[in-house]
Design a protein around this motif. Structure first.
Motif, PDB file in Angstrom:
ATOM      1  N   LEU A   1       0.872  -1.265  -0.155  1.00 50.08           N
ATOM      2  CA  LEU A   1       0.051   0.136  -0.112  1.00 50.08           C
ATOM      3  C   LEU A   1       0.902   1.283  -0.202  1.00 50.08           C
ATOM      4  CD1 LEU A   1      -2.898  -1.050   2.511  1.00 50.08           C
ATOM      5  CD2 LEU A   1      -3.091  -0.711  -0.088  1.00 50.08           C
ATOM      6  N   GLU A   2       2.130   1.388   0.709  1.00 50.87           N
ATOM      7  CA  GLU A   2       2.946   2.547   0.664  1.00 50.87           C
ATOM      8  C   GLU A   2       3.453   2.699  -0.699  1.00 50.87           C
ATOM      9  OE1 GLU A   2       4.094   4.794   2.654  1.00 50.87           O
ATOM     10  OE2 GLU A   2       2.869   3.744   4.469  1.00 50.87           O
ATOM     11  N   LYS A   3       3.605   1.534  -1.523  1.00 50.16           N
ATOM     12  CA  LYS A   3       4.176   1.924  -2.706  1.00 50.16           C
ATOM     13  C   LYS A   3       3.225   2.149  -3.652  1.00 50.16           C
ATOM     14  CE  LYS A   3       6.673  -0.707  -6.385  1.00 50.16           C
ATOM     15  NZ  LYS A   3       7.203  -2.018  -6.792  1.00 50.16           N
ATOM     16  N   TRP A   4       1.998   1.606  -3.571  1.00 52.86           N
ATOM     17  CA  TRP A   4       0.736   1.916  -4.408  1.00 52.86           C
ATOM     18  C   TRP A   4       0.474   3.345  -4.262  1.00 52.86           C
ATOM     19  CZ3 TRP A   4      -4.275   3.450  -3.217  1.00 52.86           C
ATOM     20  CH2 TRP A   4      -4.942   3.484  -4.478  1.00 52.86           C
ATOM     21  N   TYR A   5       0.423   3.818  -2.989  1.00 50.09           N
ATOM     22  CA  TYR A   5       0.205   5.242  -2.839  1.00 50.09           C
ATOM     23  C   TYR A   5       1.048   6.280  -3.269  1.00 50.09           C
ATOM     24  CZ  TYR A   5      -0.687   9.275   0.304  1.00 50.09           C
ATOM     25  OH  TYR A   5      -0.936  10.740   0.465  1.00 50.09           O
ATOM     26  N   GLN A   6       2.383   5.864  -3.174  1.00 50.86           N
ATOM     27  CA  GLN A   6       3.102   6.806  -3.759  1.00 50.86           C
ATOM     28  C   GLN A   6       3.099   6.941  -5.419  1.00 50.86           C
ATOM     29  OE1 GLN A   6       5.011   8.964  -2.132  1.00 50.86           O
ATOM     30  NE2 GLN A   6       4.217   8.003  -0.386  1.00 50.86           N
ATOM     31  N   THR A   7       2.870   5.706  -6.107  1.00 59.55           N
ATOM     32  CA  THR A   7       2.591   5.840  -7.370  1.00 59.55           C
ATOM     33  C   THR A   7       1.208   6.558  -7.781  1.00 59.55           C
ATOM     34  OG1 THR A   7       1.501   3.579  -7.329  1.00 59.55           O
ATOM     35  CG2 THR A   7       3.889   3.608  -7.902  1.00 59.55           C
ATOM     36  N   LEU A   8       0.436   6.554  -6.848  1.00 61.16           N
ATOM     37  CA  LEU A   8      -0.973   7.045  -6.982  1.00 61.16           C
ATOM     38  C   LEU A   8      -0.833   8.527  -7.060  1.00 61.16           C
ATOM     39  CD1 LEU A   8      -4.038   6.947  -7.306  1.00 61.16           C
ATOM     40  CD2 LEU A   8      -4.256   7.159  -4.969  1.00 61.16           C
ATOM     41  N   LEU A   9       0.014   9.052  -6.151  1.00 67.72           N
ATOM     42  CA  LEU A   9       0.172  10.587  -6.027  1.00 67.72           C
ATOM     43  C   LEU A   9       1.382  11.012  -7.161  1.00 67.72           C
ATOM     44  CD1 LEU A   9       1.369  10.922  -2.156  1.00 67.72           C
ATOM     45  CD2 LEU A   9      -0.924  11.404  -3.316  1.00 67.72           C
ATOM     46  N   ILE A  10       2.076  10.314  -7.886  1.00 64.23           N
ATOM     47  CA  ILE A  10       2.761  10.536  -8.895  1.00 64.23           C
ATOM     48  C   ILE A  10       1.790  10.688 -10.029  1.00 64.23           C
ATOM     49  CG2 ILE A  10       4.593   9.563 -10.504  1.00 64.23           C
ATOM     50  CD1 ILE A  10       6.049   8.646  -7.990  1.00 64.23           C
ATOM     51  N   GLU A  11       0.986   9.681 -10.420  1.00 58.61           N
ATOM     52  CA  GLU A  11      -0.161   9.819 -11.384  1.00 58.61           C
ATOM     53  C   GLU A  11      -1.059  10.843 -11.176  1.00 58.61           C
ATOM     54  OE1 GLU A  11      -2.162   6.127 -12.438  1.00 58.61           O
ATOM     55  OE2 GLU A  11      -0.438   4.966 -11.895  1.00 58.61           O
ATOM     56  N   ILE A  12      -1.486  11.415 -10.173  1.00 59.89           N
ATOM     57  CA  ILE A  12      -2.281  12.515  -9.743  1.00 59.89           C
ATOM     58  C   ILE A  12      -1.577  13.899 -10.263  1.00 59.89           C
ATOM     59  CG2 ILE A  12      -3.288  13.973  -8.164  1.00 59.89           C
ATOM     60  CD1 ILE A  12      -4.359  11.357  -6.777  1.00 59.89           C
ATOM     61  N   ASP A  13      -0.100  13.918  -9.994  1.00 60.28           N
ATOM     62  CA  ASP A  13       0.779  14.842 -10.415  1.00 60.28           C
ATOM     63  C   ASP A  13       0.503  14.866 -11.738  1.00 60.28           C
ATOM     64  OD1 ASP A  13       1.152  16.037  -7.738  1.00 60.28           O
ATOM     65  OD2 ASP A  13       2.923  14.909  -7.409  1.00 60.28           O
ATOM     66  N   LYS A  14       0.900  13.787 -12.352  1.00 58.53           N
ATOM     67  CA  LYS A  14       0.965  14.061 -13.962  1.00 58.53           C
ATOM     68  C   LYS A  14      -0.391  14.276 -14.518  1.00 58.53           C
ATOM     69  CE  LYS A  14       1.991  10.965 -17.804  1.00 58.53           C
ATOM     70  NZ  LYS A  14       2.405   9.699 -18.285  1.00 58.53           N
ATOM     71  N   ILE A  15      -1.352  14.000 -13.963  1.00 59.17           N
ATOM     72  CA  ILE A  15      -2.667  14.286 -14.514  1.00 59.17           C
ATOM     73  C   ILE A  15      -2.761  16.031 -14.269  1.00 59.17           C
ATOM     74  CG2 ILE A  15      -5.213  14.350 -13.850  1.00 59.17           C
ATOM     75  CD1 ILE A  15      -4.816  11.668 -13.293  1.00 59.17           C
ATOM     76  N   HIS A  16      -2.508  16.441 -13.123  1.00 59.81           N
ATOM     77  CA  HIS A  16      -2.486  17.987 -13.089  1.00 59.81           C
ATOM     78  C   HIS A  16      -1.543  18.600 -14.204  1.00 59.81           C
ATOM     79  CE1 HIS A  16      -3.806  17.520  -8.630  1.00 59.81           C
ATOM     80  NE2 HIS A  16      -4.736  17.216  -9.517  1.00 59.81           N
ATOM     81  N   GLU A  17      -0.361  18.011 -14.250  1.00 61.90           N
ATOM     82  CA  GLU A  17       0.600  18.666 -15.299  1.00 61.90           C
ATOM     83  C   GLU A  17      -0.133  18.630 -16.756  1.00 61.90           C
ATOM     84  OE1 GLU A  17       3.399  20.274 -15.059  1.00 61.90           O
ATOM     85  OE2 GLU A  17       3.121  20.016 -12.829  1.00 61.90           O
ATOM     86  N   ASP A  18      -0.793  17.489 -16.994  1.00 58.74           N
ATOM     87  CA  ASP A  18      -1.305  17.425 -18.209  1.00 58.74           C
ATOM     88  C   ASP A  18      -2.856  18.457 -18.372  1.00 58.74           C
ATOM     89  OD1 ASP A  18       0.240  15.209 -19.140  1.00 58.74           O
ATOM     90  OD2 ASP A  18      -1.345  13.661 -18.644  1.00 58.74           O
ATOM     91  N   LEU A  19      -3.410  18.602 -17.331  1.00 59.27           N
ATOM     92  CA  LEU A  19      -4.417  19.554 -17.337  1.00 59.27           C
ATOM     93  C   LEU A  19      -3.931  21.034 -17.462  1.00 59.27           C
ATOM     94  CD1 LEU A  19      -6.615  18.540 -14.366  1.00 59.27           C
ATOM     95  CD2 LEU A  19      -7.051  18.540 -16.651  1.00 59.27           C
ATOM     96  N   ARG A  20      -2.723  21.211 -16.878  1.00 55.24           N
ATOM     97  CA  ARG A  20      -1.988  22.549 -16.960  1.00 55.24           C
ATOM     98  C   ARG A  20      -1.516  22.583 -18.177  1.00 55.24           C
ATOM     99  NH1 ARG A  20       3.218  24.273 -17.131  1.00 55.24           N
ATOM    100  NH2 ARG A  20       3.877  22.247 -16.475  1.00 55.24           N
TER     101      ARG A  20
END
Length: 145
Positions: free
Chosen positions: A65-84
């Motif tokens: 879950l720790e590893k999964w949570y970190q990858t989720l945060l990275i994906e959310i940041d990537k989505i924000h960058e794509d939106l930007r």
């Protein structure tokens, strides 16, 4: 109360379900103003698997879950960058301000619609009152329906 055993397949199914939810929310811009908390993530996964968050976060599951949570945060940041990138903005802060401006515009549109509905209701109330006066004048009373 007996402990419920869950397999790694159940855990991955639960995390995949939660991930879809969080990704959809990120695409809507919900996590621009607030950070996705680990407690919220664990609560969502635990409710999917019908467990308590505390029992979910033990042993090998904790590492996964720790590893999964970190990858989720990275994906959310990537989505924000794509939106930007789609909006041609230079920073996430501008994107946040843009979404706030869109919400304010939506609110003003809704207020205008409400005012139009209120005006229409008042007009209809006057028509109903006029018709009731005609009925009273014609029949000298109004019967209840």
């Amino acid at each position: 109360m007996a402990k419920k055993l869950i397999s790694h397949a159940d855990l991955t199914r639960g995390t995949a379900s939660a991930k879809r939810t969080f990704i959809r929310r990120a695409q809507k811009g919900i996590y621009l103003t607030k950070k996705l908390s680990k407690e919220e993530v664990l609560q969502r996964i635990a409710s999917t698997l019908q467990l308590t968050p505390r029992s979910l976060y033990t042993g090998d599951r904790k590492l996964y879950l720790e590893k999964w949570y970190q990858t989720l945060l990275i994906e959310i940041d990537k989505i924000h960058e794509d939106l930007r990138g789609k909006k041609n903005l230079s920073s996430i802060k501008e994107l946040k301000n843009l979404t706030v401006e869109q919400l304010m515009e939506e609110v003003s549109d809704l207020k205008q619609m409400i005012m139009a509905y209120q005006t229409k209701c008042e007009e209809q109330a006057l028509v109903i009152e006029k018709m009731m006066k005609q009925v009273v004048k014609r029949h000298e009373r109004v019967e209840k329906i």
